[in-house]
Motif scaffolding. Structure first.
Motif, PDB file in Angstrom:
ATOM      1  N   THR A   3       0.830  -1.204   0.000  1.00 14.10           N
ATOM      2  CA  THR A   3       0.000   0.000   0.000  1.00 14.10           C
ATOM      3  C   THR A   3       0.866   1.256   0.000  1.00 14.10           C
ATOM      4  O   THR A   3       0.636   2.181  -0.755  1.00 14.10           O
ATOM      5  N   VAL A   4       1.866   1.278   0.876  1.00 13.61           N
ATOM      6  CA  VAL A   4       2.834   2.374   0.897  1.00 13.61           C
ATOM      7  C   VAL A   4       4.118   1.817   0.293  1.00 13.61           C
ATOM      8  O   VAL A   4       4.744   0.924   0.858  1.00 13.61           O
ATOM      9  N   ALA A  30       5.931  13.193   1.623  1.00 13.35           N
ATOM     10  CA  ALA A  30       5.148  13.565   2.810  1.00 13.35           C
ATOM     11  C   ALA A  30       4.424  12.368   3.428  1.00 13.35           C
ATOM     12  O   ALA A  30       3.230  12.417   3.688  1.00 13.35           O
ATOM     13  N   GLY A  31       5.149  11.277   3.623  1.00  9.60           N
ATOM     14  CA  GLY A  31       4.577  10.097   4.253  1.00  9.60           C
ATOM     15  C   GLY A  31       3.977   9.089   3.295  1.00  9.60           C
ATOM     16  O   GLY A  31       3.573   8.005   3.716  1.00  9.60           O
ATOM     17  N   GLY A  32       3.934   9.407   2.024  1.00  6.94           N
ATOM     18  CA  GLY A  32       3.346   8.499   1.043  1.00  6.94           C
ATOM     19  C   GLY A  32       4.270   7.391   0.576  1.00  6.94           C
ATOM     20  O   GLY A  32       3.852   6.492  -0.150  1.00  6.94           O
ATOM     21  N   ASP A  78      10.368  -2.159  -2.379  1.00  5.77           N
ATOM     22  CA  ASP A  78       9.692  -2.405  -3.654  1.00  5.77           C
ATOM     23  C   ASP A  78      10.581  -1.943  -4.803  1.00  5.77           C
ATOM     24  O   ASP A  78      10.600  -2.541  -5.866  1.00  5.77           O
ATOM     25  N   VAL A  79      11.297  -0.832  -4.570  1.00 11.99           N
ATOM     26  CA  VAL A  79      12.183  -0.252  -5.576  1.00 11.99           C
ATOM     27  C   VAL A  79      13.547  -0.051  -4.930  1.00 11.99           C
ATOM     28  O   VAL A  79      13.649   0.516  -3.839  1.00 11.99           O
ATOM     29  N   VAL A  80      14.586  -0.538  -5.609  1.00 12.83           N
ATOM     30  CA  VAL A  80      15.969  -0.368  -5.151  1.00 12.83           C
ATOM     31  C   VAL A  80      16.688   0.473  -6.194  1.00 12.83           C
ATOM     32  O   VAL A  80      16.743   0.100  -7.369  1.00 12.83           O
ATOM     33  N   ILE A  81      17.215   1.613  -5.758  1.00 12.47           N
ATOM     34  CA  ILE A  81      17.912   2.504  -6.679  1.00 12.47           C
ATOM     35  C   ILE A  81      19.372   2.545  -6.284  1.00 12.47           C
ATOM     36  O   ILE A  81      19.717   2.988  -5.181  1.00 12.47           O
ATOM     37  N   VAL A 124      14.034  12.084  -8.313  1.00 15.68           N
ATOM     38  CA  VAL A 124      13.158  11.708  -7.201  1.00 15.68           C
ATOM     39  C   VAL A 124      11.725  12.126  -7.502  1.00 15.68           C
ATOM     40  O   VAL A 124      10.774  11.362  -7.289  1.00 15.68           O
ATOM     41  N   ARG A 125      11.541  13.333  -8.013  1.00 15.34           N
ATOM     42  CA  ARG A 125      10.187  13.802  -8.345  1.00 15.34           C
ATOM     43  C   ARG A 125       9.547  12.929  -9.428  1.00 15.34           C
ATOM     44  O   ARG A 125       8.350  12.620  -9.358  1.00 15.34           O
ATOM     45  N   ALA A 126      10.326  12.538 -10.417  1.00 14.18           N
ATOM     46  CA  ALA A 126       9.801  11.663 -11.479  1.00 14.18           C
ATOM     47  C   ALA A 126       9.426  10.289 -10.912  1.00 14.18           C
ATOM     48  O   ALA A 126       8.379   9.737 -11.256  1.00 14.18           O
ATOM     49  N   LEU A 127      10.270   9.751 -10.049  1.00 13.51           N
ATOM     50  CA  LEU A 127       9.963   8.466  -9.411  1.00 13.51           C
ATOM     51  C   LEU A 127       8.694   8.565  -8.579  1.00 13.51           C
ATOM     52  O   LEU A 127       7.823   7.702  -8.654  1.00 13.51           O
ATOM     53  N   LEU A 128       8.576   9.624  -7.796  1.00 13.26           N
ATOM     54  CA  LEU A 128       7.405   9.815  -6.956  1.00 13.26           C
ATOM     55  C   LEU A 128       6.131   9.897  -7.792  1.00 13.26           C
ATOM     56  O   LEU A 128       5.099   9.333  -7.420  1.00 13.26           O
ATOM     57  N   ALA A 129       6.202  10.555  -8.927  1.00 14.83           N
ATOM     58  CA  ALA A 129       5.037  10.655  -9.816  1.00 14.83           C
ATOM     59  C   ALA A 129       4.584   9.268 -10.285  1.00 14.83           C
ATOM     60  O   ALA A 129       3.387   9.041 -10.502  1.00 14.83           O
ATOM     61  N   GLU A 130       5.522   8.333 -10.434  1.00 11.45           N
ATOM     62  CA  GLU A 130       5.180   6.959 -10.821  1.00 11.45           C
ATOM     63  C   GLU A 130       4.587   6.169  -9.659  1.00 11.45           C
ATOM     64  O   GLU A 130       3.718   5.330  -9.861  1.00 11.45           O
TER      65      GLU A 130
END
Length: 138
Positions: A3-4, A30-32, A78-81, A124-130
């Motif tokens: 979920t998160v 922000a916690g998401g 879930d994602v390893v960078i 980071v912003r692009a990843l967050l958008a996904e």
């Protein structure tokens, strides 16, 4: 993905790139998103230039410290960078792996570290958008 979503940033020393990426993603999500960082050969402390350029954005890394990379941290993500840790990063089925080719801030001047920070911020912003819907993001 849970979920998160959980994201793990990995670089060799966990003193620069991965610390900046983790702080930026925590801030923007922000916690998401659950965010962690680690290093394949952790340094003793976070790079002072990194602390300075992050402070310019209002992000305090003075209490951050390099952490060792563990298989458990990779399995939880879930994602390893990766950011230059090479073959030291364990690979597990079902994980999403990204390799961000970024300059190392070690030994760089403040101007160069700012450029690295800004490139990480854009990624980071692009990843967050996904990973997270747009509602509620900064």
């Amino acid at each position: 993905m849970s979920t998160v979503p959980e994201v793990l940033f990995v670089c060799v020393h966990n003193a620069g790139r991965s610390q900046m990426a983790a702080a930026l993603l925590e801030h923007h999500a922000a916690g998401g998103v659950t965010v962690r960082s680690a290093g394949s050969a952790p340094a003793d402390s976070v790079n002072p230039a990194v602390i300075t350029v992050m402070d310019e954005l209002g992000l305090d890394l003075t209490r951050a410290f390099p952490k060792p990379l563990t298989g458990e941290a990779v399995q939880a993500a879930d994602v390893v960078i990766t950011m230059g840790c090479g073959d030291a990063c364990p690979i597990f089925p079902g994980k999403r792996y990204l390799d961000w080719q970024l300059a190392d801030p070690a030994g760089q001047g403040i101007e160069q570290v700012r450029l690295i920070r800004d490139e990480i911020d854009a990624r980071v912003r692009a990843l967050l958008a996904e990973l997270v819907p747009a509602a509620g993001r900064t």
